[in-house]
Write an enzyme that holds these catalytic residues in place. Structure first.
Site, PDB file in Angstrom:
ATOM      1  N   GLU A  95      36.129  36.984  37.415  1.00  0.00           N
ATOM      2  CA  GLU A  95      36.804  38.206  36.968  1.00  0.00           C
ATOM      3  C   GLU A  95      36.123  38.712  35.699  1.00  0.00           C
ATOM      4  OE1 GLU A  95      38.337  40.813  37.403  1.00  0.00           O
ATOM      5  OE2 GLU A  95      40.472  40.361  37.630  1.00  0.00           O
ATOM      6  N   ASP A  96      36.204  40.005  35.458  1.00  0.00           N
ATOM      7  CA  ASP A  96      35.618  40.545  34.222  1.00  0.00           C
ATOM      8  C   ASP A  96      36.538  40.355  33.030  1.00  0.00           C
ATOM      9  OD1 ASP A  96      37.254  42.326  35.646  1.00  0.00           O
ATOM     10  OD2 ASP A  96      36.473  44.058  34.583  1.00  0.00           O
ATOM     11  N   ASP A  99      43.976  40.662  31.079  1.00  0.00           N
ATOM     12  CA  ASP A  99      44.719  41.421  30.071  1.00  0.00           C
ATOM     13  C   ASP A  99      46.184  40.975  30.167  1.00  0.00           C
ATOM     14  OD1 ASP A  99      45.938  43.580  28.655  1.00  0.00           O
ATOM     15  OD2 ASP A  99      44.219  44.831  29.058  1.00  0.00           O
ATOM     16  N   GLY A 101      47.442  39.685  32.781  1.00  0.00           N
ATOM     17  CA  GLY A 101      47.445  38.497  33.650  1.00  0.00           C
ATOM     18  C   GLY A 101      48.041  38.786  35.018  1.00  0.00           C
ATOM     19  N   THR A 103      47.152  40.850  37.483  1.00  0.00           N
ATOM     20  CA  THR A 103      46.204  40.895  38.604  1.00  0.00           C
ATOM     21  C   THR A 103      45.848  39.487  39.059  1.00  0.00           C
ATOM     22  OG1 THR A 103      45.261  42.958  37.774  1.00  0.00           O
ATOM     23  CG2 THR A 103      43.895  41.689  39.302  1.00  0.00           C
ATOM     24  N   LYS A 127      41.817  38.869  26.930  1.00  0.00           N
ATOM     25  CA  LYS A 127      42.623  39.546  25.900  1.00  0.00           C
ATOM     26  C   LYS A 127      43.962  38.811  25.819  1.00  0.00           C
ATOM     27  CE  LYS A 127      41.555  44.439  26.094  1.00  0.00           C
ATOM     28  NZ  LYS A 127      42.155  45.754  26.391  1.00  0.00           N
ATOM     29  N   ASP A 155      35.718  49.864  33.021  1.00  0.00           N
ATOM     30  CA  ASP A 155      35.697  51.332  33.097  1.00  0.00           C
ATOM     31  C   ASP A 155      36.797  52.000  32.296  1.00  0.00           C
ATOM     32  OD1 ASP A 155      37.826  50.406  34.881  1.00  0.00           O
ATOM     33  OD2 ASP A 155      37.928  52.494  35.538  1.00  0.00           O
ATOM     34  N   ARG A 161      31.020  51.904  33.790  1.00  0.00           N
ATOM     35  CA  ARG A 161      30.857  50.548  34.339  1.00  0.00           C
ATOM     36  C   ARG A 161      29.404  50.089  34.289  1.00  0.00           C
ATOM     37  NH1 ARG A 161      35.580  49.064  37.183  1.00  0.00           N
ATOM     38  NH2 ARG A 161      36.667  50.753  38.241  1.00  0.00           N
TER      39      ARG A 161
HETATM   40  C1  PRP Z   1      41.011  45.526  35.643  1.00  0.00           C
HETATM   41  C2  PRP Z   1      40.132  44.281  35.525  1.00  0.00           C
HETATM   42  C3  PRP Z   1      41.032  43.179  36.011  1.00  0.00           C
HETATM   43  C4  PRP Z   1      42.411  43.663  35.623  1.00  0.00           C
HETATM   44  C5  PRP Z   1      42.897  42.907  34.413  1.00  0.00           C
HETATM   45  O1  PRP Z   1      40.968  45.977  36.957  1.00  0.00           O
HETATM   46  O2  PRP Z   1      38.967  44.401  36.277  1.00  0.00           O
HETATM   47  O3  PRP Z   1      40.945  42.990  37.402  1.00  0.00           O
HETATM   48  O4  PRP Z   1      42.302  45.070  35.321  1.00  0.00           O
HETATM   49  O5  PRP Z   1      44.106  43.409  33.955  1.00  0.00           O
HETATM   50  P1  PRP Z   1      45.494  42.640  34.016  1.00  0.00           P
HETATM   51  O6  PRP Z   1      45.251  41.243  33.528  1.00  0.00           O
HETATM   52  O7  PRP Z   1      46.363  43.441  33.075  1.00  0.00           O
HETATM   53  O8  PRP Z   1      46.018  42.694  35.419  1.00  0.00           O
HETATM   54  P2  PRP Z   1      41.508  47.415  37.418  1.00  0.00           P
HETATM   55  O9  PRP Z   1      42.891  47.286  37.943  1.00  0.00           O
HETATM   56  O10 PRP Z   1      41.323  48.404  36.297  1.00  0.00           O
HETATM   57  O11 PRP Z   1      40.530  47.738  38.624  1.00  0.00           O
HETATM   58  P3  PRP Z   1      38.914  47.722  38.577  1.00  0.00           P
HETATM   59  O12 PRP Z   1      38.488  46.276  38.610  1.00  0.00           O
HETATM   60  O13 PRP Z   1      38.524  48.472  39.798  1.00  0.00           O
HETATM   61  O14 PRP Z   1      38.495  48.400  37.291  1.00  0.00           O
END
Ligand code: PRP
Length: 175
Positions: A95-96, A99, A101, A103, A127, A155, A161
């Site tokens: 994962e990148d 935040d 958590g 997702t 984060k 992004d 990106r």
């Molecule tokens: C971003 C990121 C993680 C997620 C983290 O994805 O790539 O997958 O948010 O945030 P969280 O811990 O608050 O859930 P996003 O939903 O923006 O989609 P993307 O990967 O297409 O940018």
């Protein structure tokens, strides 16, 4: 707008990716991995780290999203599921950023139901102060404060990106 000086430079990113890949290679010695990139954000980190991990692997991707502009909607949309079967495999989620958590928690729960042999998580950025739900992270590149950042896969409205470094993003009204 993107602020002038990178928050993390290309060199800082490369160095940490190399260290993480070495740690993962060591931990998984003698095993095969199913490396799962979480798109879109993880595409660049995924591509960099898999080149350096020294154990056999298959790769696959999940495409999910939950953010609109700078805010988590709290609802994860699954756009594309894995093509691989994860049962009895050593799954490494890549994962990148973590935040809230939400997702990763959702994905982790979903994949554990499919009975992998093991499941570990590697996130380039963490984060911590924004966490709403705890998710166990096995490998973290950098723990960072609560800035909105873009680049290296991350992004703002799907832009930035492609930057090879990570910068702090400020909206027009914050300038
Ligand atoms: C971003 C990121 C993680 C997620 C983290 O994805 O790539 O997958 O948010 O945030 P969280 O811990 O608050 O859930 P996003 O939903 O923006 O989609 P993307 O990967 O297409 O940018």
């Amino acid at each position: 707008m993107v602020t002038g000086k990178p928050f993390l430079t290309v060199e800082q990113i490369e160095k940490r990716v190399q260290e993480l890949a070495a740690e993962i290679s060591n931990d998984y010695e003698g095993k095969d991995i199913l490396a799962v990139g979480i798109l879109k954000g993880a595409f660049m980190f995924f591509s960099d780290i898999v080149k350096l991990i020294q154990v056999p692997m298959d790769i696959d991707f999940l495409t999910v999203s939950s953010y609109v502009k700078k805010e988590s909607t709290g609802t994860m949309n699954m756009h594309a599921d894995l093509r691989e079967n994860v049962r009895d495999r050593h799954v490494l989620l890549i994962e990148d950023i973590v935040d809230t958590g939400l997702t990763l928690n959702h994905i982790r729960t979903l994949l554990l139901e499919r009975k992998p042999a093991s499941l570990k998580i590697c996130s380039f950025l963490d984060k911590k102060s924004c966490r709403e739900i705890e998710v166990p992270l096995d490998y973290v590149g950098y723990a960072i404060p609560n800035h909105y950042i873009v680049g290296y896969g991350l992004d703002y409205e799907n832009k930035f990106r492609n930057l090879p470094y990570i910068s702090i993003f400020k909206s027009e009204d914050q300038e």
